[in-house]
Design a protein around this motif. Structure first.
Motif, PDB file in Angstrom:
ATOM      1  N   SER A  23      48.811  43.524  48.846  1.00  0.00           N
ATOM      2  CA  SER A  23      48.236  44.860  48.866  1.00  0.00           C
ATOM      3  C   SER A  23      47.600  45.139  50.218  1.00  0.00           C
ATOM      4  O   SER A  23      46.815  44.335  50.722  1.00  0.00           O
ATOM      5  N   GLY A  24      47.959  46.269  50.802  1.00  0.00           N
ATOM      6  CA  GLY A  24      47.375  46.679  52.074  1.00  0.00           C
ATOM      7  C   GLY A  24      48.125  46.181  53.278  1.00  0.00           C
ATOM      8  O   GLY A  24      47.939  46.704  54.376  1.00  0.00           O
ATOM      9  N   SER A  25      48.968  45.171  53.108  1.00  0.00           N
ATOM     10  CA  SER A  25      49.720  44.695  54.274  1.00  0.00           C
ATOM     11  C   SER A  25      51.027  45.482  54.380  1.00  0.00           C
ATOM     12  O   SER A  25      51.448  46.147  53.442  1.00  0.00           O
TER      13      SER A  25
ATOM     14  N   GLU B 149      49.234  46.610  62.761  1.00  0.00           N
ATOM     15  CA  GLU B 149      47.985  45.844  62.790  1.00  0.00           C
ATOM     16  C   GLU B 149      47.772  45.024  61.528  1.00  0.00           C
ATOM     17  O   GLU B 149      46.826  44.262  61.426  1.00  0.00           O
ATOM     18  N   ARG B 150      48.573  45.276  60.509  1.00  0.00           N
ATOM     19  CA  ARG B 150      48.452  44.464  59.287  1.00  0.00           C
ATOM     20  C   ARG B 150      49.832  43.965  58.887  1.00  0.00           C
ATOM     21  O   ARG B 150      50.504  44.543  58.046  1.00  0.00           O
TER      22      ARG B 150
ATOM     23  N   GLN C 162      52.255  40.189  54.588  1.00  0.00           N
ATOM     24  CA  GLN C 162      51.862  38.890  54.012  1.00  0.00           C
ATOM     25  C   GLN C 162      52.643  38.756  52.707  1.00  0.00           C
ATOM     26  O   GLN C 162      52.274  39.382  51.714  1.00  0.00           O
TER      27      GLN C 162
ATOM     28  N   THR D 263      48.578  54.261  45.112  1.00  0.00           N
ATOM     29  CA  THR D 263      48.517  54.703  43.721  1.00  0.00           C
ATOM     30  C   THR D 263      47.454  53.887  43.000  1.00  0.00           C
ATOM     31  O   THR D 263      46.951  52.901  43.540  1.00  0.00           O
TER      32      THR D 263
ATOM     33  N   PRO E  85      47.128  48.420  40.834  1.00  0.00           N
ATOM     34  CA  PRO E  85      46.604  47.383  41.735  1.00  0.00           C
ATOM     35  C   PRO E  85      47.512  46.164  41.808  1.00  0.00           C
ATOM     36  O   PRO E  85      48.417  45.994  40.997  1.00  0.00           O
ATOM     37  N   SER E  86      47.213  45.311  42.768  1.00  0.00           N
ATOM     38  CA  SER E  86      47.888  44.021  42.877  1.00  0.00           C
ATOM     39  C   SER E  86      47.239  43.033  41.920  1.00  0.00           C
ATOM     40  O   SER E  86      46.020  42.942  41.833  1.00  0.00           O
TER      41      SER E  86
END
Lengths: 478, 266
Positions: free
Chosen positions: A94-96, A143-144, A147, A231, A234-235
């Motif tokens: 999540s977020g990567s 920048e991310r 993963q 959305t 979640p992970s």
């Protein structure tokens, strides 16, 4: 037809895209087949990718990738804004950032249940050029870096333990949003908003055909572990072991109800009494037809999508009457204003020639239709010959039956006499083999009433064994 | 127990539990003084840049509210019995939490004036707890790179959906009671909003700064930024609905200066 609606239909037709290739693609993925290595492209801003993007993507996703192309306002879900750097369908934490392969797969397979078609007709080189170009639109992704989520070991269907999967479904709180039976009707499923401020609906897990990121266990596993960024999904990577996630993925797949898409409703003739209830055992022996619904509705020029995406129809008849059984998923039962409601449309007896599509009906000078109407705020259904969606002001014939709401699903049973003198002008079903029928559904919980509703195309009701001879077939729009 | 009181008690409990954590409130009656706590924070782990010499200057003050605070909104939590059971008397969301004209949940920090000084991130985590389907504390500060421990103390599903604009976003599920997930934000960002989609009334704010000079006002509306090097600083006070205010202050070694902020009720 309203010009805007016509345009919308055109857009849908175009977006439907090429149908070929999906089965092969899915099979490739299921087999875990490796893709060829991506060609080396300039990751900064690939000129080839930009040209492909401008030709195929910009009309929805916008010239600068902000999800604001000229067609964007006609799509729900809205096209992705690439510039914010959210990527929904990933194999990464999540977020990567997504991997290039993730983006390649989304382009190749499309997003079922949305306006995003598959683009397997583009060459692989073009798709990889697009991947590079999309990355350049969201510099923050660099920048991310990706993963990757742990993939664990796919146990395969044979070793999937659905009982364990069901337990994990309960433990992980999946039902809070997706509902106990996966119908998208959990207690937290209302009023959800995505990262772009747009309304977003919880996935109905019984509708595998509308899973955006794919309906196979491998796809579901990725959504569980990676989440769907941007959305509410979640992970679960920190909450669940890969082993449990695979069992859950197989359990979620087991919730899918394979659709029986057909253009005909085959009414079965019964020798004796007709079923009066939704739960009657005879329904298990009757062919079911599933119909996708058109949910595009405009109010004041803005798209306000209807929420019910499909309906199942069955019919049985005898020498006197025909009974229709409609079943559809609705997040909440609404008796209040506006109530949940349904209409089964039939052409009147005198009708010849083309039938108006229900989507545009009633037009400025509407042709009357017979509507078998049910509304959750009234006891019993009624049939009316009418020129308005609500049937207000017209003579009504009561239709015996029942409507049952159970855990996110309405089941409606309505019995109509084959012929009735009480409703002058209504079609007599004693003489027909085939008759066009259509369905409209209103979700009160989505503030649907009158013209805001989900509608089907016209399809054929087929009475395999007519009660009388001399069949006639009223006209229908192909 | 009224809903408001229960929140206050919870806040105090967590603040006590935090000890040397990020949220330094004047209401926390720890035996450690805030500056001592900060010295502890400033202990650099091996391999990081040396800490700037801790100063001896202090900026303290309070945040007040002029006018009448808007009434809070009652939280509708019927959808989740686990949440509702923990708030028998109901729960009121008071975005503007005021007691005797003093404003709580204000993030106060040094916005400018530290120049290029570096302050290694503490390795001690700050804790954001989900308890009674409410974030505790509601506003929390951390240093960039400091671990932020997300805890689910409820026997129900929460998701922690962090929506930074500068930092890497995340959205993680915490389906089980007692679950802990550790995250961190790499860059300064005031503020990062965090929310739960399962319980849409739940939201919290994380102030991320690259130094240890920040505080969150408690019920008394007070704050203390201790251990500052002598200098001239821009102090900002941030509130979720009332906006931000800044003031400049010059403070010398061993000095304590008072700076107070007054927000206007909308």
């Amino acid at each position: 037809m309203h010009p805007r609606l016509l345009r919308t239909v055109t857009v849908i037709a175009v977006l439907a895209g090429p149908a070929s290739g999906r089965a092969e693609t899915t099979a490739d993925l299921a087999a875990g087949q490796a893709r060829p290595n991506p060609p080396v492209v300039n990751a900064q801003r690939d000129v080839g990718g930009q040209a492909v993007y401008e030709q195929y993507c910009a009309r929805c996703h916008g010239a600068a990738g902000a999800g604001d192309g000229p067609d964007a306002a006609h799509l729900f879900p809205r096209p992705r804004d690439f510039t914010q750097g959210f990527s929904k369908f990933r194999s990464t934490a999540s977020g990567s950032a997504p991997t290039g392969e993730d983006l390649f797969q989304t382009i190749t397979r499309g997003l079922p249940g949305s306006g995003m078609p598959e683009w397997s007709n583009l060459s692989e080189a073009e798709r990889w050029q697009l991947v590079a170009y999309l990355k350049s639109l969201a510099p923050s992704l660099a920048e991310r870096p990706p993963q990757p989520i742990p993939m664990g070991t796919d146990p395969g269907s044979a070793r999937a333990d659905l009982a364990q999967g069901r337990q994990v479904y309960a433990e992980m709180g999946c039902a809070d949003c997706h509902g106990k039976l996966g119908r998208g009707n959990g207690t937290s499923s209302g009023g959800l908003i995505d990262e772009w401020g747009q309304p977003i609906r919880v996935a109905d897990l019984t509708k595998g055909w509308s899973y955006r990121g794919g309906a196979e266990p491998r796809d579901i596993y990725r959504r569980l572990m990676a989440g769907i960024d941007g959305t509410p999904m979640p992970s679960y990577a920190d909450a669940i072991s890969p082993e449990d996630a695979w069992q859950l993925a197989y359990y979620v797949r087991s919730l899918q109800e394979p659709p029986q898409w057909q253009r005909e409703v085959l009414a079965r003739r019964l020798p004796g009494a007709l079923p009066a209830t939704a739960a009657d055992a005879v329904w298990a022996t009757v062919t079911r037809t599933d119909i996708p619904l058109v949910t595009k509705v405009y109010q004041g020029g803005a798209l306000v999508p209807a929420s019910i995406t499909a309906v199942s129809i069955q019919a049985v008849y005898n020498a006197d009457s025909i009974v229709f059984r409609l079943a559809w998923h609705d997040r909440t039962a609404n008796q209040e204003t506006p109530p949940d409601a349904a209409a089964l449309a039939l052409p009147p007896d005198a009708h010849r020639g083309e039938l108006p599509g229900l989507m545009g009906w009633p037009t400025a000078s509407p042709q009357p239709l017979e509507l078998c109407l049910w509304s959750a705020d009234r006891a019993g259904a009624q049939s009316r010959l009418t020129t308005t969606p609500s049937g207000a002001g017209s003579a009504a014939v009561p239709l015996p039956g029942e409507a049952v709401y159970d855990d996110g699903r309405w089941t409606l049973v309505m019995r109509r006499p084959l012929q009735t003198q009480q409703l002058p002008g209504a079609v007599a079903l004693t003489h027909v083999h085939r008759l066009p029928i259509a369905v409209a559904l209103w979700d009160g919980g989505n503030q649907e009433q009158d013209r805001k509703r989900a509608v089907s195309a016209w399809l054929d009701l087929v009475l395999s064994d007519t009660v009388a001879t001399q069949p006639t077939t009223p006209g229908r729009k192909p | 127990m009224t809903a408001r009181m229960s929140r206050v008690v919870l806040t105090a409990m967590v603040l006590l539990a935090l000890g040397c954590g990020g949220a330094k409130s004047a209401t926390a009656t720890s035996s450690e003084s805030p500056s001592e706590a900060r010295l502890q924070l400033a202990e650099a782990p091996a391999g990081t840049a040396p800490a700037a010499a801790p100063g001896t200057a202090t900026v303290t003050g309070y945040v007040g509210l002029q006018g009448t605070a808007p009434t809070g909104t009652k939280v509708k939590m019927e959808a989740d019995p686990v949440c509702q059971q923990q708030h028998a008397g109901g729960l009121v969301d008071e975005a503007v939490l005021v007691r005797n004209g003093k404003l709580a949940n204000v993030f106060v920090y040094v916005k400018e004036g530290l120049g290029g000084k570096s302050f290694p991130a503490p390795t001690t985590p700050a804790t954001l707890d989900q308890r009674g389907c409410w974030y505790t504390p509601h506003v929390i500060g951390v240093q960039a790179g400091q671990p932020l421990e997300l805890v689910n103390s409820d026997a129900t599903l929460h998701n922690v959906n962090a929506k930074p604009t500068v930092n890497q976003p995340f959205n993680v599920a915490q389906p089980k009671q007692g679950m802990k997930t550790t995250k961190s934000f790499a860059k300064p960002e005031v503020m990062v909003k965090v929310k739960c989609n399962v319980h849409p009334w739940m939201h919290a704010y994380v102030g991320v700064v690259n130094h240890p000079f920040y505080a969150v006002t408690g019920e008394e509306g007070t704050f203390t930024l201790a251990g500052l090097p002598a200098g001239t600083y821009t102090i900002e006070a941030w509130h979720e609905t009332l906006g931000t205010q800044t003031q400049s202050v010059t403070v010398g070694d061993g000095e304590t200066k008072t700076v107070s902020f007054t927000f206007q009720s909308p």
